[in-house]
Design a protein around this motif. Structure first.
Motif, short mmCIF file in Angstrom:
data_model
loop_
_atom_site.label_atom_id
_atom_site.label_comp_id
_atom_site.label_asym_id
_atom_site.label_seq_id
_atom_site.Cartn_x
_atom_site.Cartn_y
_atom_site.Cartn_z
N MET A 214 -5.59 -5.56 -1.77
CA MET A 214 -5.27 -4.17 -1.48
C MET A 214 -6.04 -3.21 -2.39
O MET A 214 -6.49 -2.15 -1.98
N TYR B 29 -7.02 2.82 -1.42
CA TYR B 29 -7.00 1.36 -1.33
C TYR B 29 -8.30 0.86 -0.68
O TYR B 29 -9.13 1.66 -0.23
N ASN C 74 -4.20 5.57 1.50
CA ASN C 74 -3.48 5.82 0.26
C ASN C 74 -2.03 6.14 0.61
O ASN C 74 -1.66 6.15 1.80
N CYS D 209 0.83 -1.22 0.00
CA CYS D 209 0.00 0.00 0.00
C CYS D 209 0.86 1.26 0.00
O CYS D 209 0.49 2.29 0.59
#
Length: 559
Positions: free
Chosen positions: A410, A309, A314, A301
């Motif tokens: 994810m 996500y 983010n 991520c």
């Protein structure tokens, strides 16, 4: 000078659109003197040529790995291997076994762990302390964008609760105590650990690792590689090998520009790359460009996405647009190729903005800039990439279904169904180059071609295909891994195709993958030739040279 060498009775896929298939070739010195039919090849070779009967086997141009880390690939072969470790118990078992087998090693080094093998998807120092409490343990993630340390390693590296996060990275910390957990993310690993490991690694260590990598590449059919992360120690190892005649692999390198807080420091790194590009220009080792890591990875991520996500989070880019643009423009002005690691769609857009900015600042000039990975990109940016003449450098093995579960989770929505969209690149008119990003994935090219042409798993072949509509035909995949990869590193006049005048870099397989892509997983490389010299060689011995005479083309069939 040696007489020409003749290879006949083959099934040659040339990666050359002017003549995709041939039967025979002639090697004269380090180059191909003829590629075509058997009779004409014999006539061209002349009576002094030794002849190898290929027995109908498939011949391909030597693969050019479009994105690799050559020295790190060799180093990875010498450490703990964790990519296929399914859970924490197996990771601990392998780490402990490696340490027990090397009682004199001051550190335990390894790589390849996957987030979904860990409880909660988060590595922590205590997990490793139970396996090896008395020595530092440094384990690089499979994507090479984070590192997992035990308590002894944190102490050795001097990482404490007071250690500040570097620009573009993060030290994961316990939310209650603030103590580091042992997970160093993105530039935190580069800034806080790699200098220590570089100092602890000797030139002999690097030379052994490089030799292991070269053997692995040649034995699997790779004759050239684009090294996407050169630094001083890696370049020095390559130079030592080149000068001593121990670098049969052709390497085109991109100098890694580290993200820092000082724009002048970025420009100094670009100037250093330009100096190296002017110095290293041989047939075995070239410095051709620079690399910027614009974002991280989807698995962790840390890739920069336009939309959040699945968990609502983010990531910011490692290189923001205002800092990246002047550095890219400086590299472009110096005539360097610019390669930009950009995995998320927000990072892809930043990368394209920087390339477009360089064009405005520096005006028209020959360019072959590249974006690396492009795992998820917006359609409008794919079209823009093609319009700007930017190469899409992608790695099919990163789409292997065996390692996709966490990646899909994810993203968590329809984006996962449109990831690794190789056909979209070529449909838009972009050049597509295939590589492996070894050691983040296995370095052999044939499994890479298998994933590209089937969207099935090379690691666990029984798994069902993911997004089979995004597969590419075998022949097209091989072109992307040979001719297109050579073009992308400015080597198309020497490498990537079987055509008279180009370097004699080619391989011979024991199975034909064109009728059945499954043969890509079971095929062995019987012969690897680089510059006319046979390295891997499992073919039968040649027939004796033919005597001159009026019937010299009427060759008697022999063993």
């Amino acid at each position: 000078m040696d007489d020409p060498v003749l290879y006949t009775n083959g099934r040659l896929f040339t990666s050359d659109p002017e003549r995709p298939w041939a039967e025979a070739l002639v090697v004269d010195g380090d180059r191909l003197a003829y590629v075509g039919d058997d009779a004409s090849a014999r006539a061209h070779a002349g009576p002094g040529a030794a002849e190898f009967d290929l027995g109908g086997r498939v011949v391909l141009p030597g693969f050019v790995d479009g994105h690799a880390h050559v020295l790190k690939t060799g180093e990875a072969q010498l450490g703990v291997q964790l990519t296929d470790a399914a859970d924490l118990a197996e990771i601990r078992r392998r780490v402990r076994a490696w340490a027990d087998g090397r009682p004199d090693a001051p550190r335990v080094l390894g790589r390849g762990w996957l987030y979904d093998a860990l409880p909660g998807g988060e590595p922590a120092r205590w997990m490793l302390d139970e396996a090896v409490p008395d020595r530092p343990v440094y384990l690089e993630a499979n994507d090479s964008h984070s590192m997992w340390l035990n308590s002894a390693a944190l102490a050795e590296a001097g990482v404490t609760r007071d250690t500040p996060d570097p620009v573009g990275g993060r030290v994961a910390r316990d939310p209650e105590t603030g103590e580091p957990t042992g997970h160093l993310i993105e530039t935190a690993a580069d800034a806080l650990v790699l200098p220590l490991l570089h100092k602890a690694t000797t030139d002999d260590d690097r030379d052994r690792a490089l030799a292991a990598a070269v053997r692995g590449y040649l034995s699997s059919g790779v004759t050239g590689a684009v090294d996407m992360g050169l630094d001083e120690p890696a370049l020095a190892a390559l130079v030592r090998a080149e000068r001593s005649g121990r670098l049969p692999l052709r390497v085109a390198g991109h100098w890694l520009v580290q993200r820092g807080g000082d724009p002048d420091g970025h420009l100094a790194q670009v100037r250093r790359a330009a100096e190296l590009a002017a110095t290293h220009r041989s047939g075995r080792l070239r410095v051709t460009g620079v690399k910027f890591i614009v974002d991280g990875v989807i698995d962790g991520c840390t890739a920069a996405m336009r939309d959040p996500y699945a968990d609502g989070g983010n990531a910011d880019p490692i290189w923001d647009a205002d800092v990246l643009a002047p550095a890219v423009a400086a590299a472009d002005a110096a005539g360097l190729q610019v390669a930009l690691h950009a995995i998320g769609d927000a990072a892809v857009r930043i990368a394209l903005d920087a390339i477009e900015h360089a064009g405005r600042v520096n005006g028209p000039r020959p360019r072959r800039h590249r974006i690396e990975h492009l795992e998820y990109a917006a359609q409008e940016d794919i079209e823009r990439l093609a319009r700007l003449g930017v190469t899409a450098s992608m790695q099919p093995v990163h789409a292997d279904p065996a390692i996709r579960a966490n990646w899909n989770a994810m993203l968590g929505d329809a984006r996962a169904e449109n990831g690794f969209a190789w056909p979209a690149m070529t449909a838009a008119g972009a050049r597509l180059a295939f590589g492996t990003d070894a050691p983040t994935a296995p370095h052999p090219p044939l499994p890479n071609m298998f994933v590209a042409s089937t969207r099935r798993s090379a690691l666990v072949p029984g798994l069902p295909a993911m997004e089979p509509h995004l597969a590419v035909p075998v022949a097209e995949a091989i072109v992307h891994g040979t001719a297109d990869s050579a073009w992308a590193c400015r080597a198309e006049h020497d490498q990537g195709r079987l055509r008279a005048g180009l370097l004699a870099d080619f391989i011979v397989l024991d199975r034909d993958p064109f009728g059945d892509p499954d043969a890509l997983l079971g095929s062995d490389v019987l012969l690897t030739v680089v510059g006319g010299r046979r390295h891997v060689d499992r073919l039968a011995q040649p027939r004796p040279a033919r005597a001159a005479g009026p019937n010299r083309n009427a060759v008697k069939e022999g063993p």
